[in-house]
Each structure stands twice: as C-alpha cells, then as structure tokens.
Scaffold this motif. Structure first.
Motif, PDB file in Angstrom:
ATOM      1  N   ARG A   1       4.295   8.150   4.424  1.00 56.28           N
ATOM      2  CA  ARG A   1       3.543   6.960   4.846  1.00 56.28           C
ATOM      3  C   ARG A   1       4.437   6.070   5.691  1.00 56.28           C
ATOM      4  NH1 ARG A   1      -1.067   4.609   0.811  1.00 56.28           N
ATOM      5  NH2 ARG A   1      -2.209   6.560   0.565  1.00 56.28           N
TER       6      ARG A   1
ATOM      7  N   MET B   1      -0.188   8.822   7.981  1.00 57.58           N
ATOM      8  CA  MET B   1      -0.202   9.234   6.571  1.00 57.58           C
ATOM      9  C   MET B   1      -0.317  10.748   6.485  1.00 57.58           C
ATOM     10  SD  MET B   1      -3.250   6.576   5.582  1.00 57.58           S
ATOM     11  CE  MET B   1      -3.245   6.962   3.830  1.00 57.58           C
TER      12      MET B   1
ATOM     13  N   VAL C   1      -3.995  13.636   4.152  1.00 60.94           N
ATOM     14  CA  VAL C   1      -5.145  12.737   4.058  1.00 60.94           C
ATOM     15  C   VAL C   1      -6.326  13.288   4.861  1.00 60.94           C
ATOM     16  CG1 VAL C   1      -3.869  10.603   3.651  1.00 60.94           C
ATOM     17  CG2 VAL C   1      -4.254  11.360   6.002  1.00 60.94           C
TER      18      VAL C   1
ATOM     19  N   ALA D   1       0.820  -1.220   0.000  1.00 58.58           N
ATOM     20  CA  ALA D   1       0.000   0.000   0.000  1.00 58.58           C
ATOM     21  C   ALA D   1       0.851   1.266   0.000  1.00 58.58           C
ATOM     22  CB  ALA D   1      -0.927   0.005   1.218  1.00 58.58           C
TER      23      ALA D   1
ATOM     24  N   THR E   1      -7.630   3.423   2.985  1.00 55.99           N
ATOM     25  CA  THR E   1      -6.302   2.823   2.891  1.00 55.99           C
ATOM     26  C   THR E   1      -6.158   1.606   3.792  1.00 55.99           C
ATOM     27  OG1 THR E   1      -5.319   4.974   2.366  1.00 55.99           O
ATOM     28  CG2 THR E   1      -3.828   3.258   3.172  1.00 55.99           C
ATOM     29  N   ILE E   2      -6.656   1.705   5.021  1.00 53.76           N
ATOM     30  CA  ILE E   2      -6.413   0.618   5.975  1.00 53.76           C
ATOM     31  C   ILE E   2      -7.466  -0.481   5.890  1.00 53.76           C
ATOM     32  CG2 ILE E   2      -7.670   1.467   8.004  1.00 53.76           C
ATOM     33  CD1 ILE E   2      -4.088  -0.021   7.877  1.00 53.76           C
TER      34      ILE E   2
ATOM     35  N   ASP F   1      -9.747   9.078   3.602  1.00 52.77           N
ATOM     36  CA  ASP F   1      -8.535   8.525   2.995  1.00 52.77           C
ATOM     37  C   ASP F   1      -7.906   7.467   3.906  1.00 52.77           C
ATOM     38  OD1 ASP F   1      -8.642  10.168   0.721  1.00 52.77           O
ATOM     39  OD2 ASP F   1      -7.590  11.789   1.745  1.00 52.77           O
TER      40      ASP F   1
END
Length: 596
Positions: free
Chosen positions: A212, A241, A244, A159, A252-253, A248
C-alpha cells in the motif's frame, strides 16, 4: 519581553485586558479619527486594532507609516466600549493602546491593495504574488490547501498506506501529454523527463512488495491551461494497492475522500460512502458526459424508437440513417413564456446546432411544432419514457451518437441552470466505471486505446482473443465530483502476455512495446501481484472546497495561461556557455531567430 511579539494578532481576548503586549505584523488599514489614529495590524493568524493617541511618542511614526509596512507595536490591552465592539473579529472585544511603534520594514507605494475586495488584473496579481497572497481570501485558500493535504496524509496512514517518494528525474512517460525534458549534461544528446505521474514507479513498488503506497505527488505536463488545469505542474494523491479488486479500491479511498470533504464542508452536504457507480455507457446516455454533475436532477432519455418512421421527418430520417434522438426533460417549463424557448433555440444555434426542438405537455395534450407532426401514441411514448407530467416540457437533440450525447449533456446543464434545478451547497460524488478498452480512430479507421493502455481488460486474455475489441470494457474508473473529474484509476494489467496482446490489437508490435515499456514488462515477468489504484487531484479538491472557479486561486505560485511565471521570470533564456556545456544548439523558428 520578546523582541517582536508576545502574542499573535489573532490571539488577544477580553481576558487579556490589562496586559502589556507586543505585536508584529503588517499595517492592514489606517483610520484617522482626529485625536486618535487607528491601525489594524495583521499577521498570519488574524487582526488586532491598535490605537495611537495624539501627542503620544508613537503617534507621529504611526501617522507616517504606509499600508503594508511591517511594524512592531508595544502597548496595553484595553476593553473596547460596548458600542465599538466588532463581533466579526475574534479580537473584536479589545484593542491595544500603543505606547511604542518600531518600523521593521517600510513598504513602498503598493501596486495593488491588500485590504478590501477590489479586483486586479491577473498579470498584476501574479507578478506581485507575494502581495496577492496576503489578501484574506487567497490567504485562506492556501491555509485550506495545507489543511486538506494534512488531513489526506493522516487518513491514508490510518488506512494502512505508507508514503514513499518516487523520482523526479526519470524517463519519458507513456501518459500521453507532452513531457518537460531536462538535458543530461553527463550524457550529451540525452534527456531526462519530469514525471507526468509516478505511474510506472508506483506499479513497480507493488511488484517490489510494498502493498500500500501513497504520495502527495508533483506531476509535470507540458499542456495548455484551462480553468480546472494548471499548466506545467500539479499535485495529486497518488496511491496504489496490491491484491485488490475494483470494489476494494473504491471501499478504501471513499472514506478518505468523503472524510476530507466532510471535514471542510462547513455545512455543505457530502455524498456518503459508498458513492454511486455509473457505467460509462449509462453516463453518456443519461448525462451526456463521463463527468456528470449529480447536483442536477435531470436525466436524458433515448427516444430514437418513438421517432423512427414517425411523421416528424427530420428525426425519422436521422433515426433511419443510424443516428439517435435524445430527450432532455424540463420540469414545469410549460409555464415559461415563449421567449424562454426562443432563447434556448438561439443558444443552440450559437453552439453550432440546427436548433432545439421541444414538446410542451399540457393537461389537454402535447403542444408545439414537433407535436403537430408527431402521432399521438408516439408523443405519449416519449412522455412515458421521460417520466413527464402535465406542465412539463421536453427538448430534443438528434444526430450521430457521440455528437448527440455531448450536446444533450450541454442542454441538460443549461436547463438545470435556467430552471434553477441544481442542488446548492453540496458535493455529489460518483464513480464512472466500465470504460471501453478501445475506440475506432475516425481518421485512420484503426483500433486505438480509448484511455489508459495499462488497464486490465474485463475478461482478460480470453476477451482479447475472442471479442470484438470495440465491445471490450476495461477495469478503469474515474471519480467525479460536481461535474469535475478528480482522477482516473484502474486495476492494472499486471501480466506480460495480456499486455502484449492488448497492445497488439492497438497496432503495436511486441518489439515496440518491449522498447518503450521494457522496464515494467520485465518486472512483471518476475512475479507481479494483481494491483490497482488512482490519483485524485489535490488542486481540484481544494478548488471545489474553496468554491473557486479557477484552479490558480488555490495554487501558491501558479503559471499564467501562457505557462509563464511572471514573478520569477520563467521560462528564461540560457547563456550560450551554458547551452554549450549541455551540448545543445538552438534551432528556433524563423520569427524568433533574431532573439537568439
């Protein structure tokens, strides 16, 4: 041939018949069948049956060896007769006809058995943890843990995250729990702290431009044990991050968490991304908890209005005094015997409540003590609000808002269990969002931070300057699975002016904030990107996947409930000379001074 093994104890198959092999492992179990002696030989990879014939050179040694001794067996692989094949073992079609046995390490009489499912006291298990870890279930738990961490690490790198290590020796943390302190020998009178979380460091990494970050981070908190919390230390997937929004972070997670659970679900259902988003106020109303278990289909309703000014005096008075009435539906409960309702009433009293009132909705109308004193139109309004049908019942909780919400949540859980309504074999995730930024301290009547003081307030500086603090929400969120909080997270407050104002509302002067958090505040003055993150607990994730009720079952060497390591003998006294070297003099409570 290798000195110890040509194969592991989980490797041999029917295709290996005829080979001469050497295996090493622990004596898992022995069975004497007259002229034949069978030993189940176990290692990390599996179990293989070895056969010793009476009169063979190895028979006497096999007969004398104790369980859990470490041995090396050399012999030929033979196919089992069809009637003796064990389909539960990967090696169940073969056995090793032993020609030689070497005892590598003889075991003494065991304090606890490895083979079988017998339960042993926790103090024995922890004192002999190295033996406990050989047992099949707990051994598999630790393998699962390693696999979960490897999966998380791979998914985070895919990611676009990079793994960085933050300090273990640091300054005292603002996380809120007690720190573990480490004396600084070269700085007498001063102490390091073990990190409660890498919170400030990961935010500084964002200020430093790393964009990140993630880490399988060890965290240390001097707090009491409970079923889902290990005392002393725990591990979390710590990530942060830059640039964001809250969505977001979620987007992402979610694939990482859902992907890990799907990988190890073994047929159990997993909530697909995107996970439901539930505002805090909604969670407290509908579930009575900010950690809702979505496997339970019951939803709580507010029925204060139908009871306000009603003929049911108790609830009418509570509503008039500013309290609330919550309704918890019980689908199909009308068919339950009276004892069902009496048992729940007794349970409620045992929990400290006055009781648990209810209405039963039958085809001919509402029934029960409350219904007899409640106007028909109000009973109908309650039925409609709760979505009830003939054959259903509803239970009520009344009182102050927070107390009623908490107990209604407990009733919801109890009803879900009693009526067998909760979904089985599933992992149900959700995000709890929009936590209040502040709360009123009932003892001091002052404004306090509700949760994380470093969250960005929704509305920013304008909200802090213009709104009632108790109405301000934070960009703060929890991820919850099956009623267990995996982590808290937030979009961080990255602006010094907003941070100083946020702390001022909670009663902190600017100089106090500068003194306690000056390092991070100073960093923010040199250009800090908007950033956010979270830190799902590794231990809790594995506990869920392993379906273990206690977190110690998924930790290699856990402390006991008193925070003691029974295996290594920690915590331990330190010799006076060492204390003097550290410039430390003990001031023990009177009852312990005799032990100094």
């Amino acid at each position: 041939m290798h000195a110890y093994r040509t194969h592991t104890c989980g490797a041999l198959r029917a295709s290996d018949a005829g080979k001469t092999v050497r295996l090493s492992g622990w004596v898992h179990a022995k069975r004497d069948h007259g002229g034949l002696l069978f030993i189940d030989l176990r290692d990390h990879y599996g179990l293989t049956q070895c056969v010793f014939a009476a009169g063979s050179p190895a028979f006497a040694a096999a007969d004398a060896v104790r369980p859990e001794s470490v041995i090396t067996v050399t012999g030929d692989v033979v196919l089992r007769e069809s009637s003796t094949i064990n389909p539960k073992l990967p090696t169940g079609e073969i056995e090793v006809r032993a020609a030689e046995l070497v005892v590598q390490s003889a075991a003494e009489v065991l304090p606890m058995q490895v083979a079988g499912d017998e339960k042993f006291p926790e103090d024995i298990r922890l004192r002999y943890r190295f033996i406990d870890l050989r047992r099949d279930k707990i051994h598999r738990n630790m393998v699962l843990r390693a696999q979960v961490i490897a999966s998380i690490r791979r998914r985070m790198i895919e990611a676009g995250f990079m793994e960085y290590q933050t300090p273990i020796l640091t300054a005292s943390s603002p996380e809120g729990a007690r720190d573990f302190l480490v004396p600084a020998r070269m700085h007498p009178g001063k102490f390091y702290a073990l990190p409660q979380a890498p919170q400030q460091f990961k935010q500084l990494l964002m200020v430093a431009g790393f964009d990140r970050y993630f880490q399988i981070a060890p965290c240390f908190r001097d707090e009491a044990s409970r079923a889902d919390r290990s005392p002393g230390e725990f591990y979390q997937l710590d990530f942060e991050m830059s640039y964001v929004t809250q969505e977001d972070v979620f987007a992402t997670i979610e694939p990482v968490i859902a992907g890990v659970f799907e990988e190890f679900a073994e047929g159990r259902a997993v909530t697909p991304a995107p996970f439901p988003r539930i505002p805090y106020d909604t969670a407290m109303l509908q579930f009575g908890s900010d950690k809702p278990d979505l496997r339970n289909p019951l939803r709580i309703s507010d029925v204060t209005e139908p009871f306000a000014g009603s003929g049911f005096g108790l609830f009418a008075r509570i509503a008039a005094s500013g309290g609330v009435v919550r309704a918890i539906p019980a689908p199909g409960a009308a068919s339950q015997p009276r004892s069902f309702f009496d048992k729940l009433n007794d349970w409620a009293k045992a929990e400290g409540a006055g009781g648990l009132g209810y209405i039963i909705y039958e085809a001919e109308g509402p029934k029960g003590p409350i219904a007899r004193n409640l106007e028909a139109d109000r009973a109908e309004a309650i039925r409609t609000a709760c979505g009830l049908a003939p054959g259903d019942a509803v239970f009520f909780v009344a009182g102050k808002r927070d107390e009623a919400a908490k107990f209604a949540g407990a009733v919801r859980t109890r009803l879900g269990d009693e009526l067998a309504l909760s979904e089985k074999n599933a992992f149900r995730f959700c995000w709890i969002t929009d936590f209040p930024m502040y709360e009123l301290n009932e003892e001091t009547h002052q404004i306090d931070f509700s949760h994380n003081p470093f969250s960005m307030p929704q509305g920013g500086l304008e909200a802090l300057n213009g709104q009632d603090p108790l109405t301000i929400k934070a960009f703060q969120y929890d991820i919850v699975c099956n009623g267990i909080e995996l982590s808290s997270g937030a979009i961080r407050n990255h602006r010094p002016d907003i941070m100083l104002r946020a702390f001022e509302i909670a009663g902190y002067k600017a100089e106090e904030v500068e003194a306690r958090f000056g390092g991070m505040l100073n960093a923010f003055r040199y250009g800090a990107p908007p950033h956010g993150g979270s830190a799902p607990g590794i231990d809790r994730m594995v506990m869920l996947l392993a379906e273990e009720p206690n977190i110690r079952e998924v930790i290699l060497f856990p402390l006991n409930q008193q925070g003691e390591d029974l295996l290594m003998g920690a915590p331990a006294e330190v010799p006076p000379a060492r204390l003097k070297e550290l410039s430390i003099k003990l001031d023990l409570p009177p009852k312990l001074r005799g032990k100094e």
